[in-house]
Design a protein around this motif. Structure first.
Motif, short mmCIF file in Angstrom:
data_model
loop_
_atom_site.label_atom_id
_atom_site.label_comp_id
_atom_site.label_asym_id
_atom_site.label_seq_id
_atom_site.Cartn_x
_atom_site.Cartn_y
_atom_site.Cartn_z
N GLU A 135 11.22 49.89 60.82
CA GLU A 135 10.89 50.29 62.19
C GLU A 135 9.43 50.01 62.53
O GLU A 135 9.11 49.61 63.65
N PHE A 136 8.53 50.21 61.55
CA PHE A 136 7.10 50.11 61.83
C PHE A 136 6.43 48.93 61.11
O PHE A 136 5.21 48.91 60.99
N SER A 137 7.22 47.98 60.64
CA SER A 137 6.69 46.78 59.98
C SER A 137 5.75 47.16 58.84
O SER A 137 4.57 46.81 58.83
N LEU A 138 6.29 47.86 57.87
CA LEU A 138 5.55 48.30 56.70
C LEU A 138 6.13 47.62 55.46
O LEU A 138 7.33 47.40 55.37
N VAL A 139 5.27 47.30 54.51
CA VAL A 139 5.71 46.66 53.27
C VAL A 139 5.74 47.72 52.17
O VAL A 139 4.76 48.46 51.97
N LEU A 140 6.83 47.78 51.46
CA LEU A 140 7.05 48.80 50.43
C LEU A 140 6.44 48.36 49.11
O LEU A 140 6.73 47.26 48.62
N GLU A 141 5.62 49.24 48.51
CA GLU A 141 4.95 48.92 47.25
C GLU A 141 4.82 50.17 46.38
O GLU A 141 4.19 51.15 46.81
N PRO A 142 5.39 50.18 45.17
CA PRO A 142 6.26 49.15 44.60
C PRO A 142 7.67 49.27 45.15
O PRO A 142 8.16 50.37 45.40
#
Length: 361
Positions: free
Chosen positions: A146-153
């Motif tokens: 929804e908010f253009s976030l990259v998941l790490e890890p």
């Protein structure tokens, strides 16, 4: 979202036309593929065996709506599956138009939302089986989409969602203002309280900062809100550009996962080294004219570093700082012009709204 709708029976084609119309009304880009013998005013002909067409569309579309038996879909798509980061959303509908089944990439790909949209527009029943949705709980990969976030890890996503489903404590803290609220199992705390927070379970942080915290269960959600402005000499090697960008991010203590674009002057838009690095980083290379750059200088007197040498060479007093503002209007400069061998880099950061540009892709 770019969506391909595929129907293979006469009744399915009729439903497919309604599906395509409803999705276009929601501003999706839609292709309807149907057997040539059933073509009417709508649709393109299926140009080969269904297995081959599905493979092609699976790799090129962001979403698929397949009007056919679920078993057929499972058998044909199984060899194509990679992972939830890249697999498209897949929704399966029966030709009678009773159900919209979220089949693949429900959260990150958006299949759950797509099924809900079809349900609202066509009166079908959405079938959604992801545990967080069944329990009406937030899911971190849905938030990321929804908010253009990259998941790490990325490997931690399943564990965080499992913790939410199992009623364990999950604490979320965001450095940027996002409309995320308390919900069952998810405790939201202000950023200025992060130093005092020592949750027993998972800590989810929305930030582009490189951080070291005394906590062993952290999932970062990296906002795509950084632009790197690049100035360079002609013929500069890709490794020098890559090293300058990496060095700039380290100086600013920012994650490379938060970069959304590289920017430069139009004179360098076809520079092989820049194009190579942009391709390696899977980032767009935005370019701006000298007239645009000169206007930014005039409208922001004293803000950007000015070089008489650069002006003599290309006609403007600098590149890397002003192009960040052109690429991300309203952003703030967080790293001014820094010099590296043959390259200059500046970084700008947006505080909100970056996700709006990604919606509808």
């Amino acid at each position: 979202m770019t969506i391909t709708v595929i129907a293979i029976t006469r009744n399915g084609v009729s439903l497919g036309e309604r599906v395509a119309h409803a999705l276009r009304a929601r501003k999706h880009r839609v292709r309807l593929l149907i057997p040539a013998r059933f073509r009417g005013k709508e649709g393109e002909p299926l140009d080969g065996p269904l297995a081959r067409v599905l493979e092609r569309e699976f790799r090129s579309s962001r979403g698929l709506v397949l009007i056919m038996a679920l078993g057929i879909v499972v058998r044909l798509l199984a060899p194509l599956l990679r992972n939830k980061r890249v697999d498209p959303a897949v929704v399966v509908m029966d030709e009678g138009g009773k159900f919209a089944i979220s089949t693949l990439s429900g959260h990150l790909g958006g299949a759950n939302e797509l099924a809900r949209q079809l349900a609202a527009d066509l009166g079908v029943i959405p079938v959604i089986t992801t545990a967080t949705d069944v329990q009406d709980l937030p899911a971190v990969d849905t938030m990321a989409r929804e908010f253009s976030l990259v998941l790490e890890p990325f490997a931690a996503v399943r564990q965080v969602n499992a913790a939410l489903v199992n009623g364990e404590r999950v604490v979320l803290c965001s450095e940027v203002p996002l409309p995320v609220q308390h919900s069952p199992g998810l405790e939201v705390i202000p950023w200025d309280q992060l130093d005092d927070c020592r949750p027993a379970g998972w800590l989810v942080l929305i930030t582009n900062r490189l951080m070291s915290l005394p906590h062993d269960q952290i999932l970062f959600l990296r906002p795509k809100n950084l632009v790197a402005g690049i100035g360079c000499r002609r013929g500069v090697a890709p490794e020098l550009i890559r090293g300058a960008i990496t060095g700039a991010l380290q100086m600013a203590r920012r994650s490379p996962l938060s970069l959304r674009a590289l920017a430069t002057v139009d004179l360098r838009a076809q520079e092989p080294g820049l194009l190579t690095v942009a391709g390696e980083m899977d980032l767009p290379l935005l370019s701006f004219t000298r007239e645009q750059i000169d206007l930014v200088f005039r409208e922001n007197p004293g803000i950007f570093q000015h070089s008489h040498f650069v002006r003599e060479k290309i006609g403007v007093g600098g590149v890397c700082e002003p192009v960040t503002m052109l690429a991300a209007p309203g952003a703030r400069l967080i790293l001014p012009k820094t010099r590296w061998p043959g390259v200059t880099v500046a970084l700008a950061e947006e505080s909100s709204g970056w996700w709006e540009r990604d919606r509808g892709l």
